[in-house]
Scaffold this active site. Sequence first.
Site, PDB file in Angstrom:
ATOM      1  N   SER A   1       0.858  -1.182   0.000  1.00 29.17           N
ATOM      2  CA  SER A   1       0.000   0.000   0.000  1.00 29.17           C
ATOM      3  C   SER A   1       0.890   1.226   0.000  1.00 29.17           C
ATOM      4  O   SER A   1       2.054   1.160   0.401  1.00 29.17           O
ATOM      5  CB  SER A   1      -0.843   0.029   1.270  1.00 29.17           C
ATOM      6  OG  SER A   1      -0.028   0.334   2.385  1.00 29.17           O
ATOM      7  N   ASP A   2       0.352   2.351  -0.484  1.00 32.09           N
ATOM      8  CA  ASP A   2       1.019   3.601  -0.163  1.00 32.09           C
ATOM      9  C   ASP A   2       0.822   3.779   1.343  1.00 32.09           C
ATOM     10  O   ASP A   2       0.010   3.085   1.966  1.00 32.09           O
ATOM     11  CB  ASP A   2       0.449   4.774  -0.970  1.00 32.09           C
ATOM     12  CG  ASP A   2       1.415   5.963  -0.987  1.00 32.09           C
ATOM     13  OD1 ASP A   2       2.320   6.020  -0.128  1.00 32.09           O
ATOM     14  OD2 ASP A   2       1.258   6.849  -1.853  1.00 32.09           O
ATOM     15  N   TRP A   3       1.556   4.716   1.903  1.00 27.81           N
ATOM     16  CA  TRP A   3       1.588   4.818   3.364  1.00 27.81           C
ATOM     17  C   TRP A   3       0.234   5.301   3.910  1.00 27.81           C
ATOM     18  O   TRP A   3      -0.179   6.429   3.681  1.00 27.81           O
ATOM     19  CB  TRP A   3       2.727   5.733   3.783  1.00 27.81           C
ATOM     20  CG  TRP A   3       4.050   5.032   3.965  1.00 27.81           C
ATOM     21  CD1 TRP A   3       4.862   5.155   5.049  1.00 27.81           C
ATOM     22  CD2 TRP A   3       4.723   4.115   3.079  1.00 27.81           C
ATOM     23  NE1 TRP A   3       5.987   4.354   4.905  1.00 27.81           N
ATOM     24  CE2 TRP A   3       5.927   3.711   3.710  1.00 27.81           C
ATOM     25  CE3 TRP A   3       4.426   3.555   1.832  1.00 27.81           C
ATOM     26  CZ2 TRP A   3       6.820   2.813   3.141  1.00 27.81           C
ATOM     27  CZ3 TRP A   3       5.314   2.657   1.260  1.00 27.81           C
ATOM     28  CH2 TRP A   3       6.486   2.296   1.904  1.00 27.81           C
ATOM     29  N   GLY A   4      -0.460   4.400   4.564  1.00 25.49           N
ATOM     30  CA  GLY A   4      -1.769   4.752   5.113  1.00 25.49           C
ATOM     31  C   GLY A   4      -2.890   4.614   4.103  1.00 25.49           C
ATOM     32  O   GLY A   4      -3.966   5.178   4.293  1.00 25.49           O
TER      33      GLY A   4
END
Length: 713
Positions: free
Chosen positions: A252-255
Amino acid sequence: MAFLCLLIASTSLKAQKWPDEAVEAKINDLIRKMTLEEKIGMIHANSSFTSAGVSRLSIPELTTSDGPHGVRPEHGRDWSLDNKGNDSSTYLPVGITLASTWNPDLGYSFGSVLGSEANYRGKDVILGPGINIMRTPLNGRNFEYMSEDPYLISKMVVGYIKGVQDQGVSASLKHYMGNNQEIRRDGINVEMSERALQEIYLPGFKAAVIEGDVNTVMGSYNKLRGEYCTYNDYLINKILKGEWGFKGLVMSDWGAIHSTKEALLGGADLEMGTDLSMMPNPDYNKFFFADPALKLVRNGEIKESVIDEKVRRILRVMFKTHMFGKRPQGTYATKEHAAVAKKVAEEGIILLQNKKNVLPLNRQSVKTIAVIGANANRENAMGGGSSQVRPRYEITPLKGLQNLVGNSIGLRFEQGYTIARNAKADPALIEKAVEAARSSEIAIVVGGWTHGYNYAIWDDNKYDTEGYDKPDMKMPFGQDELISAVAKTNPNTIVILYGGGPIDMSAWADKVKGIIQAGYPGQEGGDALAEIIFGDVNPSGKLTVTFPKKLEDSPAHKLGEYPGDSVNVHYKEDIFVGYRYFDTYKVQPLFPFGHGLSYTSFRYSPLSTAVSNGLVTVTMTIQNTGIKAGAEVVQLYVKDKKASVKRPEKELKGFQKVFLKPGESVTVAFRLDKDAFSFFDEKTGKWVQEAGDFELLAGSSSRDIRVKSKVKL
Ligand code: NOJ
């Protein structure tokens, strides 16, 4: 080039291969030995940039690092910036400048530097390349990306990935997909036609997976058709892992993960995150892919095999790289790496306008130059958000000019404008600049975008930066007033623009003689610029994105929606992105896609075209007809004369960069298969090539077509 090839040969390792059956068996064996808790530990972050291994089975932690144009400074396990100064790396030119070289070999050299420095700094995954389509000039991250054109991206991205991965490090292809604006990136739902998806937004990712064999893919924050892209069943399970056969891991991208069951089933393999890890005592067990996932497996809602598959993908990437063997030592901030940064800058800087051949300047005859503009001595490496880099040094344009001419030419620097929040035209600074321009033979104004005001404070990254889009295509801080005033005073005004893409130059473009688009040319950029200004280097960069005359002319704004409402953004311009729109709808740009001047000239011979077994071969000879050695990017566009659907006026289907001495010629051949003539048919869900006449157009830009021919297919 000979030097660069040597560098690559001496540092490249064996190309990576996906595990064969024997390794897959080892992977399965490891999975059998793991407890459910250990497996869950591997599929979510355990610090700002790492995810856990299993030490009792000798499975290492996975360590990632931004970013796309240099290994990011150390942010510690909890995001505290290590300021000890031992985390320098080479600040390479940014994505848009790399792509402006139109030289895929440089993509490989660039990637090799990243891979080597990642090894030195103990990183397993480089969080790049970023290849989102430049849909609007305003996207704050256009500087990290490559182009408005999927074909050009496809060619540039493969070299980059192979360069990184041949060093035994993984690249992470981002942001898959539709992250074409930063405004409301966290949840905006992108709506686009299937045809736009297939023809414009997916091809770069597809090439990176199929030809580049990329190890990891980062999902984007936004949604597509109502589902978050990181676990969008269609994008991840059906297309990426299904159709394209991607064997690596999707992080995932961060968050970017917001649920557990849906995200586990939607195809995300690894949850990385920001919010929890920013807290004083982050509890990584609270991640969606941590305790909540454990609970779902324990209560039978999710099969353990779903988790196994994610662990398998992570282990596959580890086996494909060095992670179970010995990490190559790597090197960092070396002269050789700096030479790559320099070469990319030399080939990526674009000469847009050169009236009366004001450039190159003559070192023997010019005695005084006014160097004006805050960007002339501005450093950029630490700006822009997650792509920040801490180089040992960064050569600014002013420093580059000083390095090149020493005391032989009088250089007078004037700031001209102030880079600060809400700064407007400052009459006192303009007056000083005008005075310097008046008393100098040449005035060079260095302006354009910056990443923001004060890079140490994240929220002060404001223009070319992650998390924000630019407010306008017009330059900030009163630069239009400054340039107009300088140009009025000095007839030999040259403007050098920094920034990730188009700038509105309507106030002064026709009043200045020279315009150079520098992008963000990296730590050696100032030297490369100076050498271009004085002709030691002959410019050969070409625009990878159309420069419209004004923002309202660009298709996302004219036909489409930007930035959408608080929920959705509809890409109503459909496939008419960039030059596909300008050429089809007959809108005159300021500078067209593919444009870039040289200090020499090239002649194109007529095209010769042959068709055999549906394969079209196009051949032509290019000659350097000037008196300087130089490089031309020969561009080949295809035009479908008549189709059952509306097609763009023309589309790029081939290019080659050729390097020629004065008088020298070279024969260039392009082989076009069915893909070059096909469109995506929404009725059948397939690519089709319709029978009929096609035009082949070769030239020096999308609007400077030199030779044409026709084929019947
Ligand atoms: C968010 C950015 O969108 C992404 O590109 C980056 O790699 C991660 N943060 C990690 O810094």
